[in-house]
Design a protein around this motif. Structure first.
Motif, PDB file in Angstrom:
ATOM      1  N   LEU A  56      -2.074  12.751  -0.286  1.00  0.00           N
ATOM      2  CA  LEU A  56      -0.665  12.367  -0.277  1.00  0.00           C
ATOM      3  C   LEU A  56      -0.212  12.133  -1.720  1.00  0.00           C
ATOM      4  O   LEU A  56      -0.959  11.596  -2.534  1.00  0.00           O
ATOM      5  CB  LEU A  56      -0.487  11.093   0.545  1.00  0.00           C
ATOM      6  N   PRO A  57       0.982  12.519  -2.046  1.00  0.00           N
ATOM      7  CA  PRO A  57       1.459  12.282  -3.409  1.00  0.00           C
ATOM      8  C   PRO A  57       1.662  10.780  -3.637  1.00  0.00           C
ATOM      9  O   PRO A  57       1.902  10.015  -2.703  1.00  0.00           O
ATOM     10  CB  PRO A  57       2.786  13.044  -3.468  1.00  0.00           C
ATOM     11  N   ASP A  58       1.528  10.385  -4.876  1.00  0.00           N
ATOM     12  CA  ASP A  58       1.708   8.974  -5.190  1.00  0.00           C
ATOM     13  C   ASP A  58       3.166   8.573  -5.034  1.00  0.00           C
ATOM     14  O   ASP A  58       4.089   9.368  -5.208  1.00  0.00           O
ATOM     15  CB  ASP A  58       1.261   8.688  -6.625  1.00  0.00           C
ATOM     16  N   ALA A  59       3.336   7.320  -4.704  1.00  0.00           N
ATOM     17  CA  ALA A  59       4.679   6.749  -4.599  1.00  0.00           C
ATOM     18  C   ALA A  59       4.746   5.571  -5.552  1.00  0.00           C
ATOM     19  O   ALA A  59       3.771   5.232  -6.213  1.00  0.00           O
ATOM     20  CB  ALA A  59       4.953   6.307  -3.165  1.00  0.00           C
ATOM     21  N   CYS A  61       5.739   1.415  -6.107  1.00  0.00           N
ATOM     22  CA  CYS A  61       5.938   0.133  -5.418  1.00  0.00           C
ATOM     23  C   CYS A  61       7.418  -0.202  -5.476  1.00  0.00           C
ATOM     24  O   CYS A  61       8.057  -0.040  -6.513  1.00  0.00           O
ATOM     25  CB  CYS A  61       5.095  -0.947  -6.099  1.00  0.00           C
ATOM     26  N   ARG A  62       7.959  -0.677  -4.370  1.00  0.00           N
ATOM     27  CA  ARG A  62       9.399  -0.958  -4.350  1.00  0.00           C
ATOM     28  C   ARG A  62       9.753  -2.236  -5.109  1.00  0.00           C
ATOM     29  O   ARG A  62      10.901  -2.461  -5.436  1.00  0.00           O
ATOM     30  CB  ARG A  62       9.905  -1.028  -2.923  1.00  0.00           C
ATOM     31  N   PRO A  67       2.460   2.768  -9.611  1.00  0.00           N
ATOM     32  CA  PRO A  67       2.075   3.891  -8.746  1.00  0.00           C
ATOM     33  C   PRO A  67       1.083   3.449  -7.669  1.00  0.00           C
ATOM     34  O   PRO A  67       0.106   2.764  -7.946  1.00  0.00           O
ATOM     35  CB  PRO A  67       1.433   4.884  -9.712  1.00  0.00           C
ATOM     36  N   PRO A  69      -0.544   4.755  -3.444  1.00  0.00           N
ATOM     37  CA  PRO A  69      -0.573   5.875  -2.487  1.00  0.00           C
ATOM     38  C   PRO A  69       0.707   5.907  -1.662  1.00  0.00           C
ATOM     39  O   PRO A  69       1.357   4.885  -1.442  1.00  0.00           O
ATOM     40  CB  PRO A  69      -1.788   5.568  -1.612  1.00  0.00           C
ATOM     41  N   ALA A  70       1.053   7.089  -1.205  1.00  0.00           N
ATOM     42  CA  ALA A  70       2.310   7.258  -0.475  1.00  0.00           C
ATOM     43  C   ALA A  70       2.305   6.539   0.867  1.00  0.00           C
ATOM     44  O   ALA A  70       3.357   6.265   1.431  1.00  0.00           O
ATOM     45  CB  ALA A  70       2.599   8.741  -0.275  1.00  0.00           C
ATOM     46  N   SER A  71       1.118   6.202   1.392  1.00  0.00           N
ATOM     47  CA  SER A  71       1.084   5.532   2.689  1.00  0.00           C
ATOM     48  C   SER A  71       1.439   4.052   2.591  1.00  0.00           C
ATOM     49  O   SER A  71       1.641   3.399   3.599  1.00  0.00           O
ATOM     50  CB  SER A  71      -0.308   5.688   3.305  1.00  0.00           C
ATOM     51  N   GLU A  72       1.514   3.510   1.389  1.00  0.00           N
ATOM     52  CA  GLU A  72       1.842   2.087   1.191  1.00  0.00           C
ATOM     53  C   GLU A  72       3.279   1.955   0.704  1.00  0.00           C
ATOM     54  O   GLU A  72       3.857   2.891   0.146  1.00  0.00           O
ATOM     55  CB  GLU A  72       0.900   1.478   0.144  1.00  0.00           C
ATOM     56  N   SER A  73       3.851   0.766   0.913  1.00  0.00           N
ATOM     57  CA  SER A  73       5.211   0.559   0.403  1.00  0.00           C
ATOM     58  C   SER A  73       5.228  -0.395  -0.794  1.00  0.00           C
ATOM     59  O   SER A  73       6.071  -0.260  -1.669  1.00  0.00           O
ATOM     60  CB  SER A  73       6.112   0.014   1.518  1.00  0.00           C
TER      61      SER A  73
END
Length: 115
Positions: A56-59, A61-62, A67, A69-73
């Motif tokens: 999964l592409p990196d996301a 943190c809100r 940076p 993993p994309a599965s975390e928010s």
């Protein structure tokens, strides 16, 4: 004289056993030369199979834009910061109160029992 010779018989027997053992060791060493143990060649471990699922592409943190993993928010650090910090303090305070109560009881009983 026979009593003195009889007392030396165990000593002579022990010396003969020792000499016989040394002779056996020398004979054994003469028969087979000593070779130090050699390391064994260990095969390399098999490579793990390639991942079948796509990464999964990196996301980001809100809260802090780190940076993740994309599965975390949110990142683990921000999750710990947003957790209830007062609860952690309460549990530590409770542990200290229980510890002080138990130690006071033990020391008090020791003072009562001691003469």
């Amino acid at each position: 004289m026979p009593g003195q010779v009889a007392s030396l018989l165990p000593l002579v027997g022990a010396l003969l056993v020792i000499f016989k053992g040394i002779a056996r060791l020398r004979a054994k060493r003469a028969r087979e030369p000593y070779t130090p143990p050699q390391p064994r060649d260990v095969p390399a471990p098999p490579r793990p199979p390639a991942r079948s699922e796509p990464l999964l592409p990196d996301a980001a943190c809100r809260l802090c834009a780190a940076p993740i993993p994309a599965s975390e928010s949110i990142c683990p650090l921000c999750a710990r910061k947003t957790a209830a910090p007062a609860r952690q303090g309460r549990s530590t305070l409770l542990h200290w109160v229980v510890f002080i109560a138990i130690m006071t009881t033990i020391i008090g009983l020791g003072a009562l029992v001691a003469p």
